[in-house]
Design a protein around this motif. Sequence first.
Motif, PDB file in Angstrom:
ATOM      1  N   VAL A  19       0.910  -0.934  -0.516  1.00 44.28           N
ATOM      2  CA  VAL A  19      -0.470  -0.233  -0.303  1.00 44.28           C
ATOM      3  C   VAL A  19       1.177   1.273  -0.032  1.00 44.28           C
ATOM      4  N   LYS A  20       0.390   2.357  -1.264  1.00 39.96           N
ATOM      5  CA  LYS A  20       1.389   3.489  -1.352  1.00 39.96           C
ATOM      6  C   LYS A  20       0.516   4.363  -0.190  1.00 39.96           C
ATOM      7  N   THR A  21       1.617   4.758   0.775  1.00 40.28           N
ATOM      8  CA  THR A  21       0.897   5.894   1.166  1.00 40.28           C
ATOM      9  C   THR A  21       2.244   7.041   1.358  1.00 40.28           C
ATOM     10  N   ASP A  27      -3.351   8.995   7.784  1.00 38.50           N
ATOM     11  CA  ASP A  27      -5.234   9.403   8.884  1.00 38.50           C
ATOM     12  C   ASP A  27      -6.347   8.253   7.732  1.00 38.50           C
ATOM     13  N   ARG A  28      -5.490   8.161   6.061  1.00 33.96           N
ATOM     14  CA  ARG A  28      -6.421   7.073   5.318  1.00 33.96           C
ATOM     15  C   ARG A  28      -6.126   5.739   5.555  1.00 33.96           C
ATOM     16  N   LEU A  29      -5.064   5.313   6.183  1.00 35.88           N
ATOM     17  CA  LEU A  29      -4.495   4.037   6.992  1.00 35.88           C
ATOM     18  C   LEU A  29      -5.674   3.376   7.813  1.00 35.88           C
ATOM     19  N   THR A  71       6.838  14.325  -1.644  1.00 33.83           N
ATOM     20  CA  THR A  71       6.362  15.336  -2.184  1.00 33.83           C
ATOM     21  C   THR A  71       4.737  14.519  -3.030  1.00 33.83           C
ATOM     22  N   TYR A  72       4.846  14.854  -3.935  1.00 35.64           N
ATOM     23  CA  TYR A  72       3.702  14.227  -4.519  1.00 35.64           C
ATOM     24  C   TYR A  72       4.256  14.326  -6.474  1.00 35.64           C
ATOM     25  N   ASP A  73       4.914  13.444  -6.173  1.00 34.03           N
ATOM     26  CA  ASP A  73       5.990  14.634  -7.929  1.00 34.03           C
ATOM     27  C   ASP A  73       5.828  12.932  -8.229  1.00 34.03           C
ATOM     28  N   CYS A  79       9.759   6.345  -6.840  1.00 35.07           N
ATOM     29  CA  CYS A  79      10.946   6.231  -5.476  1.00 35.07           C
ATOM     30  C   CYS A  79      10.090   4.950  -4.402  1.00 35.07           C
ATOM     31  N   LYS A  80       9.253   5.300  -4.589  1.00 37.05           N
ATOM     32  CA  LYS A  80       8.444   4.178  -3.563  1.00 37.05           C
ATOM     33  C   LYS A  80       7.865   3.335  -3.799  1.00 37.05           C
ATOM     34  N   MET A  81       7.691   2.690  -4.979  1.00 38.77           N
ATOM     35  CA  MET A  81       7.606   2.221  -6.841  1.00 38.77           C
ATOM     36  C   MET A  81       8.711   1.387  -6.167  1.00 38.77           C
ATOM     37  N   ASP A 100      -2.827   1.806  -3.923  1.00 36.25           N
ATOM     38  CA  ASP A 100      -2.799   3.604  -3.341  1.00 36.25           C
ATOM     39  C   ASP A 100      -4.292   3.188  -1.695  1.00 36.25           C
ATOM     40  N   ASP A 101      -3.946   3.800  -1.106  1.00 32.81           N
ATOM     41  CA  ASP A 101      -3.952   3.679   0.564  1.00 32.81           C
ATOM     42  C   ASP A 101      -5.769   4.678   0.600  1.00 32.81           C
ATOM     43  N   ASP A 102      -6.348   4.749  -0.534  1.00 33.15           N
ATOM     44  CA  ASP A 102      -7.345   4.893  -1.075  1.00 33.15           C
ATOM     45  C   ASP A 102      -8.295   3.700  -1.672  1.00 33.15           C
ATOM     46  N   THR A 103      -7.559   2.550  -1.070  1.00 35.66           N
ATOM     47  CA  THR A 103      -8.184   1.363  -1.421  1.00 35.66           C
ATOM     48  C   THR A 103      -8.697   0.499  -0.992  1.00 35.66           C
ATOM     49  N   SER A 211     -10.704   1.955  -9.474  1.00 37.42           N
ATOM     50  CA  SER A 211     -10.182   3.150  -9.095  1.00 37.42           C
ATOM     51  C   SER A 211     -11.186   3.746  -9.073  1.00 37.42           C
ATOM     52  N   HIS A 212     -10.865   5.035  -8.184  1.00 32.21           N
ATOM     53  CA  HIS A 212     -12.416   6.180  -8.410  1.00 32.21           C
ATOM     54  C   HIS A 212     -11.680   7.004  -9.745  1.00 32.21           C
ATOM     55  N   LEU A 213     -11.742   6.670 -10.552  1.00 33.54           N
ATOM     56  CA  LEU A 213     -10.813   8.082 -12.151  1.00 33.54           C
ATOM     57  C   LEU A 213     -12.318   7.242 -12.852  1.00 33.54           C
TER      58      LEU A 213
HETATM   59  N1  UDP Z   1       0.518   9.499  -2.454  1.00 32.43           N
HETATM   60  C1  UDP Z   1       2.804  10.180  -1.665  1.00 32.43           C
HETATM   61  N2  UDP Z   1       2.678  10.639  -1.744  1.00 32.43           N
HETATM   62  C2  UDP Z   1       2.005  12.392  -2.359  1.00 32.43           C
HETATM   63  C3  UDP Z   1       0.797  12.092  -2.429  1.00 32.43           C
HETATM   64  C4  UDP Z   1       0.118  11.289  -2.482  1.00 32.43           C
HETATM   65  O1  UDP Z   1       2.799   8.986  -1.950  1.00 32.43           O
HETATM   66  O2  UDP Z   1       2.693  13.529  -1.798  1.00 32.43           O
HETATM   67  C5  UDP Z   1       0.074   8.838  -2.908  1.00 32.43           C
HETATM   68  C6  UDP Z   1      -1.027   8.333  -1.890  1.00 32.43           C
HETATM   69  O3  UDP Z   1      -1.058   8.369  -0.274  1.00 32.43           O
HETATM   70  C7  UDP Z   1      -1.685   7.540  -2.457  1.00 32.43           C
HETATM   71  C8  UDP Z   1      -1.551   7.817  -3.560  1.00 32.43           C
HETATM   72  O4  UDP Z   1      -0.343   8.323  -3.916  1.00 32.43           O
HETATM   73  O5  UDP Z   1      -1.586   6.529  -2.417  1.00 32.43           O
HETATM   74  C9  UDP Z   1      -2.720   8.771  -4.711  1.00 32.43           C
HETATM   75  O6  UDP Z   1      -3.325   9.707  -3.790  1.00 32.43           O
HETATM   76  P1  UDP Z   1      -4.264  10.441  -4.742  1.00 32.43           P
HETATM   77  O7  UDP Z   1      -4.861   9.444  -3.963  1.00 32.43           O
HETATM   78  O8  UDP Z   1      -4.363  11.413  -3.136  1.00 32.43           O
HETATM   79  O9  UDP Z   1      -4.749  11.326  -5.861  1.00 32.43           O
HETATM   80  P2  UDP Z   1      -4.561  10.390  -6.612  1.00 32.43           P
HETATM   81  O10 UDP Z   1      -3.751  10.300  -7.549  1.00 32.43           O
HETATM   82  O11 UDP Z   1      -6.278   9.578  -6.803  1.00 32.43           O
HETATM   83  O12 UDP Z   1      -5.630  12.023  -7.636  1.00 32.43           O
END
Ligand code: UDP
Length: 255
Positions: A19-21, A27-29, A71-73, A79-81, A100-103, A211-213
């Motif tokens: 699970v990527k978080t 708090d999603r956990l 950061t979200y980039d 790196c996490k993957m 993902d952590d919203d799954t 997914s939520h897409l």
């Molecule tokens: N995430 C992350 N770093 C960040 C932002 C998000 O690792 O800075 C992870 C987050 O925990 C989740 C995934 O990336 O597992 C997708 O994030 P989110 O659901 O917020 O965005 P989405 O891509 O679904 O719009």
Amino acid sequence: TKPSKSRRQTELNDIFISVKTSKWYHDRLDLILETWYIMARDQVYFFTDEDNDIYRHRTRGHLINTNCSSTYDRYALCCKMSIEYDTFIASKKRWFCHVDDDTYVNVPALVTLLQLYNDTGDWYLGKPSLSYPLKTRDLDGAGQQIAFWFATGGAGFCLSRGIALKMVPFASGGRLVTACRKIRLPDDCTIGYFVYISLNKQLTVVNQFHSHLEGLWRINLGNIANQVTFSYGQLGTRRNVVQIPGYNDSYDPSR
Ligand code: UDP
Ligand code: MN
């Protein structure tokens, strides 16, 4: 005739679920830990970017600080993957499933699904969020146009150990990050790139990943028990969740 030697059927213990978080989303956990995690405590590992004693404890030591940037980039996510992948390879499990952590993972349905495939074969199971293949220039090659499918990370995907091992030369020990940087694609696309371009294999589309897409309200109630993953989120102004009668929106906004 001799009985054919068949391998033991895949069971829950053969599956590695990552699970990527991120520290922003710990708090999603809570939702995960209170729901499907209970059915797969030993299989699930959480990959984050900061130590957290509370969640380390609650996950029984399965919270891994990747030391990746929070950061979200593309770079941070790749790196996490990359650490998720390396941890799976070291785990000796048969299947690598990323979410993902919203799954929400329907654990019994995941086991049933994976029992249909041979983990020593080359399997990449998931669902694209696009209705067409990703087109790009191969920046790791001669710069020619390429097109390939990838499974959206937000819907979850699984790799058999067979195909994951073939990726070792491109993905292990941080090479996945180098690849992301070169081809300039996010982590989930990079996995698709390895499968199609590096290995000349294919995605097997599994429609039970969600997914939520996509419009989650469209999932037929009668089929819900067979679906493997669900996500939650917003789609425009609409709350995008699975429709289950009897749940209170404000009490349980994610379903
Ligand atoms: N995430 C992350 N770093 C960040 C932002 C998000 O690792 O800075 C992870 C987050 O925990 C989740 C995934 O990336 O597992 C997708 O994030 P989110 O659901 O917020 O965005 P989405 O891509 O679904 O719009
Ligand atoms: Mn999401």
